[in-house]
Design an enzyme around this catalytic site. Structure first.
Site, PDB file in Angstrom:
ATOM      1  CB  ILE A  12      47.402   4.456  31.852  1.00 24.03           C
ATOM      2  CG1 ILE A  12      48.088   4.053  33.170  1.00 24.03           C
ATOM      3  CG2 ILE A  12      47.219   5.969  31.805  1.00 24.03           C
ATOM      4  CD1 ILE A  12      49.527   4.513  33.299  1.00 24.03           C
ATOM      5  CB  ALA A  81      52.125   0.322  22.925  1.00 24.45           C
ATOM      6  CB  SER A 124      58.130   6.605  34.241  1.00 20.39           C
ATOM      7  OG  SER A 124      58.308   6.264  35.590  1.00 20.39           O
ATOM      8  CE1 TYR A 149      58.504   1.119  32.068  1.00 19.36           C
ATOM      9  CE2 TYR A 149      59.186   2.200  34.105  1.00 19.36           C
ATOM     10  CZ  TYR A 149      58.280   2.058  33.073  1.00 19.36           C
ATOM     11  OH  TYR A 149      57.158   2.862  33.028  1.00 19.36           O
ATOM     12  CE  LYS A 153      57.909   4.038  29.771  1.00 21.52           C
ATOM     13  NZ  LYS A 153      56.894   4.078  28.725  1.00 21.52           N
ATOM     14  NE  ARG A 232      58.288   5.097  45.525  1.00 19.19           N
ATOM     15  CZ  ARG A 232      59.243   5.005  46.462  1.00 19.19           C
ATOM     16  NH1 ARG A 232      59.284   5.891  47.453  1.00 19.19           N
ATOM     17  NH2 ARG A 232      60.150   4.053  46.401  1.00 19.19           N
TER      18      ARG A 232
HETATM   19  P1  NAD Z   1      49.703  -1.765  30.601  1.00 22.75           P
HETATM   20  O1  NAD Z   1      50.659  -2.905  30.478  1.00 22.75           O
HETATM   21  O2  NAD Z   1      48.432  -1.985  31.330  1.00 22.75           O
HETATM   22  O3  NAD Z   1      49.350  -1.206  29.143  1.00 22.75           O
HETATM   23  C1  NAD Z   1      50.247  -1.260  28.071  1.00 22.75           C
HETATM   24  C2  NAD Z   1      49.482  -1.790  26.866  1.00 22.75           C
HETATM   25  O4  NAD Z   1      50.377  -1.835  25.752  1.00 22.75           O
HETATM   26  C3  NAD Z   1      48.945  -3.202  27.072  1.00 22.75           C
HETATM   27  O5  NAD Z   1      47.584  -3.266  26.677  1.00 22.75           O
HETATM   28  C4  NAD Z   1      49.813  -4.063  26.171  1.00 22.75           C
HETATM   29  O6  NAD Z   1      49.124  -5.182  25.661  1.00 22.75           O
HETATM   30  C5  NAD Z   1      50.210  -3.080  25.098  1.00 22.75           C
HETATM   31  N1  NAD Z   1      51.486  -3.368  24.432  1.00 22.75           N
HETATM   32  C6  NAD Z   1      52.646  -3.771  24.999  1.00 22.75           C
HETATM   33  N2  NAD Z   1      53.592  -3.916  24.061  1.00 22.75           N
HETATM   34  C7  NAD Z   1      53.014  -3.591  22.866  1.00 22.75           C
HETATM   35  C8  NAD Z   1      53.473  -3.541  21.529  1.00 22.75           C
HETATM   36  N3  NAD Z   1      54.740  -3.867  21.224  1.00 22.75           N
HETATM   37  N4  NAD Z   1      52.616  -3.180  20.556  1.00 22.75           N
HETATM   38  C9  NAD Z   1      51.325  -2.867  20.854  1.00 22.75           C
HETATM   39  N5  NAD Z   1      50.838  -2.889  22.102  1.00 22.75           N
HETATM   40  C10 NAD Z   1      51.670  -3.245  23.102  1.00 22.75           C
HETATM   41  O7  NAD Z   1      50.513  -0.552  31.237  1.00 22.75           O
HETATM   42  P2  NAD Z   1      49.975   0.829  31.806  1.00 22.75           P
HETATM   43  O8  NAD Z   1      50.106   0.778  33.278  1.00 22.75           O
HETATM   44  O9  NAD Z   1      48.686   1.166  31.223  1.00 22.75           O
HETATM   45  O10 NAD Z   1      51.110   1.795  31.274  1.00 22.75           O
HETATM   46  C11 NAD Z   1      50.969   2.487  30.046  1.00 22.75           C
HETATM   47  C12 NAD Z   1      52.252   3.262  29.766  1.00 22.75           C
HETATM   48  O11 NAD Z   1      52.506   4.139  30.851  1.00 22.75           O
HETATM   49  C13 NAD Z   1      53.485   2.375  29.632  1.00 22.75           C
HETATM   50  O12 NAD Z   1      54.304   2.915  28.611  1.00 22.75           O
HETATM   51  C14 NAD Z   1      54.158   2.517  30.974  1.00 22.75           C
HETATM   52  O13 NAD Z   1      55.545   2.313  30.898  1.00 22.75           O
HETATM   53  C15 NAD Z   1      53.826   3.944  31.333  1.00 22.75           C
HETATM   54  N6  NAD Z   1      53.846   4.169  32.792  1.00 22.75           N
HETATM   55  C16 NAD Z   1      53.057   3.396  33.590  1.00 22.75           C
HETATM   56  C17 NAD Z   1      53.095   3.585  34.971  1.00 22.75           C
HETATM   57  C18 NAD Z   1      52.254   2.741  35.876  1.00 22.75           C
HETATM   58  O14 NAD Z   1      52.508   2.716  37.067  1.00 22.75           O
HETATM   59  N7  NAD Z   1      51.249   2.026  35.405  1.00 22.75           N
HETATM   60  C19 NAD Z   1      53.929   4.581  35.509  1.00 22.75           C
HETATM   61  C20 NAD Z   1      54.701   5.355  34.659  1.00 22.75           C
HETATM   62  C21 NAD Z   1      54.655   5.150  33.284  1.00 22.75           C
HETATM   63  C1  UD1 Z   2      57.333   1.669  40.621  1.00 22.98           C
HETATM   64  C2  UD1 Z   2      58.491   1.597  39.678  1.00 22.98           C
HETATM   65  C3  UD1 Z   2      58.569   2.869  38.874  1.00 22.98           C
HETATM   66  C4  UD1 Z   2      57.250   3.142  38.179  1.00 22.98           C
HETATM   67  C5  UD1 Z   2      56.171   3.211  39.253  1.00 22.98           C
HETATM   68  C6  UD1 Z   2      54.831   3.479  38.661  1.00 22.98           C
HETATM   69  C7  UD1 Z   2      60.021   0.154  40.914  1.00 22.98           C
HETATM   70  C8  UD1 Z   2      61.337   0.062  41.594  1.00 22.98           C
HETATM   71  N1  UD1 Z   2      59.702   1.372  40.441  1.00 22.98           N
HETATM   72  O1  UD1 Z   2      57.553   2.702  41.503  1.00 22.98           O
HETATM   73  O2  UD1 Z   2      59.578   2.770  37.901  1.00 22.98           O
HETATM   74  O3  UD1 Z   2      57.293   4.342  37.449  1.00 22.98           O
HETATM   75  O4  UD1 Z   2      56.146   1.957  39.936  1.00 22.98           O
HETATM   76  O5  UD1 Z   2      53.809   2.916  39.377  1.00 22.98           O
HETATM   77  O6  UD1 Z   2      59.306  -0.812  40.767  1.00 22.98           O
HETATM   78  N2  UD1 Z   2      55.932  -1.492  48.438  1.00 22.98           N
HETATM   79  C9  UD1 Z   2      55.785  -2.333  49.523  1.00 22.98           C
HETATM   80  N3  UD1 Z   2      55.276  -3.581  49.315  1.00 22.98           N
HETATM   81  C10 UD1 Z   2      54.904  -4.028  48.069  1.00 22.98           C
HETATM   82  C11 UD1 Z   2      55.067  -3.162  46.953  1.00 22.98           C
HETATM   83  C12 UD1 Z   2      55.592  -1.902  47.179  1.00 22.98           C
HETATM   84  O7  UD1 Z   2      56.093  -1.970  50.648  1.00 22.98           O
HETATM   85  O8  UD1 Z   2      54.462  -5.183  47.940  1.00 22.98           O
HETATM   86  C13 UD1 Z   2      56.413  -0.118  48.664  1.00 22.98           C
HETATM   87  C14 UD1 Z   2      57.655   0.262  47.893  1.00 22.98           C
HETATM   88  O9  UD1 Z   2      58.809  -0.033  48.624  1.00 22.98           O
HETATM   89  C15 UD1 Z   2      57.426   1.775  47.689  1.00 22.98           C
HETATM   90  C16 UD1 Z   2      55.909   1.914  47.607  1.00 22.98           C
HETATM   91  O10 UD1 Z   2      55.380   0.743  48.213  1.00 22.98           O
HETATM   92  O11 UD1 Z   2      57.868   2.482  48.821  1.00 22.98           O
HETATM   93  C17 UD1 Z   2      55.380   2.009  46.195  1.00 22.98           C
HETATM   94  O12 UD1 Z   2      55.891   0.935  45.440  1.00 22.98           O
HETATM   95  P1  UD1 Z   2      55.383   0.626  43.959  1.00 22.98           P
HETATM   96  O13 UD1 Z   2      53.907   0.637  43.913  1.00 22.98           O
HETATM   97  O14 UD1 Z   2      56.093  -0.602  43.489  1.00 22.98           O
HETATM   98  O15 UD1 Z   2      55.848   1.897  43.123  1.00 22.98           O
HETATM   99  P2  UD1 Z   2      57.320   2.555  43.026  1.00 22.98           P
HETATM  100  O16 UD1 Z   2      58.351   1.675  43.574  1.00 22.98           O
HETATM  101  O17 UD1 Z   2      57.238   3.936  43.537  1.00 22.98           O
END
Ligand code: NAD
Ligand code: UD1
Length: 341
Positions: A12, A81, A124, A149, A153, A232
């Site tokens: 992201i 991060a 999240s 996790y 948050k 979702r």
């Molecule tokens: P990502 O793992 O791709 O990016 C996180 C980045 O932070 C990575 O580049 C990693 O190297 C860096 N990082 C990790 N620990 C660190 C540290 N201690 N110091 C400096 N850098 C560090 O994840 P993302 O999907 O881009 O997610 C970004 C943020 O959004 C995270 O906080 C995640 O929890 C939150 N978030 C992500 C999702 C999702 O589905 N991707 C959903 C909800 C919230």
């Molecule tokens: C997951 C995280 C959530 C995070 C979110 C962001 C879990 C339990 N929750 O949510 O904390 O904020 O990602 O992206 O991991 N599914 C399948 N087959 C697969 C993978 C997923 O059927 O191989 C289904 C799951 O049951 C769900 C949907 O797809 O119904 C989405 O799953 P996923 O992409 O893992 O996201 P979340 O579970 O919603």
């Protein structure tokens, strides 16, 4: 205007850096490369024509943070991060609390010392827990969370709320609750690069579509949803990135600002698979498997607050998300490869 982006090489963060540059901001990145590669920087430069300054290091390293704030005039911080694998957090909870909570505290402490009070935090939808009805509204009570996790948050949100209350006229803190970010930049130059087996649905489907894995496991078809599979709120990562740029409007507006960043509607697992089949042009094998522990039937965002206050809403459809995810996958079948850019 300089914006410090922690975790800016991640999924992201990298898309947000592109949008920041396009909007005229100057991102400065700190990333410890725990879950990303340096090659991302070059890709950001290829898209935008500008290469952000990168500090390789840890957000828990207050000395490094101090150097960054001393050497650069930072106007705001976007804090991505962290560690994000829900299942892993159950196995190594201390690592999650250390990076996600302690890291967030280190950052805020150094910001405070340098009188930088504008902070946008990656939270999240998981903070809404198991008991709230859908769609989720920002005013719902959070908690009842099923993973370390998610608690990390929740705890960070609370720390930041308390901090804001301690200096209410100074801090402008935005808590952005992301729903399910998927897709990639339309150029195919940046995207999600999961290490090992993908935990989330769309990255897993991508790897089946390209032939790396034999089939998608659909976790349950007996949920209380129209087709029985989990529903979702999927959001294109570029829309999400734009949500951060929109949130920068809150800069210098003291307060706690909490926003859902989602589309406001949901799609089932089977709908996502069907969208991906359309994008890649061939069938995607799947098998119905037992439910995954901790999953719930359905949730999506009430996204009206972000629309009203930030003028932001999602623009891209599930078809766009699948198209861009596939484009990234075929152009980068093995993800980012450092040293070969
Ligand atoms: P990502 O793992 O791709 O990016 C996180 C980045 O932070 C990575 O580049 C990693 O190297 C860096 N990082 C990790 N620990 C660190 C540290 N201690 N110091 C400096 N850098 C560090 O994840 P993302 O999907 O881009 O997610 C970004 C943020 O959004 C995270 O906080 C995640 O929890 C939150 N978030 C992500 C999702 C999702 O589905 N991707 C959903 C909800 C919230
Ligand atoms: C997951 C995280 C959530 C995070 C979110 C962001 C879990 C339990 N929750 O949510 O904390 O904020 O990602 O992206 O991991 N599914 C399948 N087959 C697969 C993978 C997923 O059927 O191989 C289904 C799951 O049951 C769900 C949907 O797809 O119904 C989405 O799953 P996923 O992409 O893992 O996201 P979340 O579970 O919603």
């Amino acid at each position: 205007m300089n914006i410090l982006v922690t975790g800016g090489l991640g999924y992201i963060g990298s898309h947000t850096c592109v949008k920041l540059i396009e909007a005229g901001y100057t991102p400065i990145i700190i990333d410890n490369l725990y879950n990303s590669k340096k090659a991302v920087l070059e890709r950001i430069a290829q898209i935008t024509g500008k290469c952000p300054q990168l500090y390789i290091g840890d957000v828990r390293d207050k000395k490094l943070l101090t150097t960054i704030f001393s050497n650069n005039e930072i106007s705001a911080v976007i804090h991505f991060a962290g560690l994000k694998a829900v299942g892993e957090s159950v196995t190594i909870p201390l690592a999650y609390y250390d990076t996600n909570v302690y890291g967030s505290l280190c950052l805020a402490e150094v910001m405070q010392k340098h009188k930088v009070y504008n902070l946008i935090f990656s939270s999240s939808a998981t903070v809404y827990g198991e008991k709230n009805p859908t769609p989720y509204i920002e005013t719902f009570q959070t908690g009842n969370i099923t993973s370390p996790y998610g608690w990390s948050k929740f705890m960070t949100e609370q720390c930041y709320i308390d901090l804001q209350h301690s200096e209410p006229n100074q801090w402008s803190i935005s808590l952005l609750r992301y729903f399910n970010p998927v897709g990639a930049h339309p150029s195919g130059l940046i995207g999600e690069d999961p290490q090992g087996t993908p935990n989330n649905l769309m990255p897993y489907i991508s790897q089946v579509a390209i032939g790396k894995r034999p089939f998608v496991s659909v976790y349950g078809d007996d949920y209380a949803t129209p087709d029985g599979t989990g529903v979702r709120d999927y959001i294109h990562v570029d829309d999400l990135a734009e949500g951060h740029v929109a949130t920068l409007q809150m800069i210098n507006r003291a307060g706690i600002h909490c926003y859902n960043l989602g589309s406001g509607s949901g799609n089932s697992v089977l709908e996502v698979i069907a969208a991906y089949e359309n994008a890649c042009g061939h069938p995607i094998p799947y098998k119905i498997m037992p439910r995954r522990a901790g999953d719930i039937d359905a949730f999506w965002a009430d996204a009206s607050k972000a629309k009203k206050e930030l003028g932001w809403q999602t623009r891209q459809t599930l078809a766009d998300m699948a198209r861009d995810s596939w484009n990234w996958q075929i152009k980068n079948p093995n993800g980012y490869i450092d040293g070969k850019e």
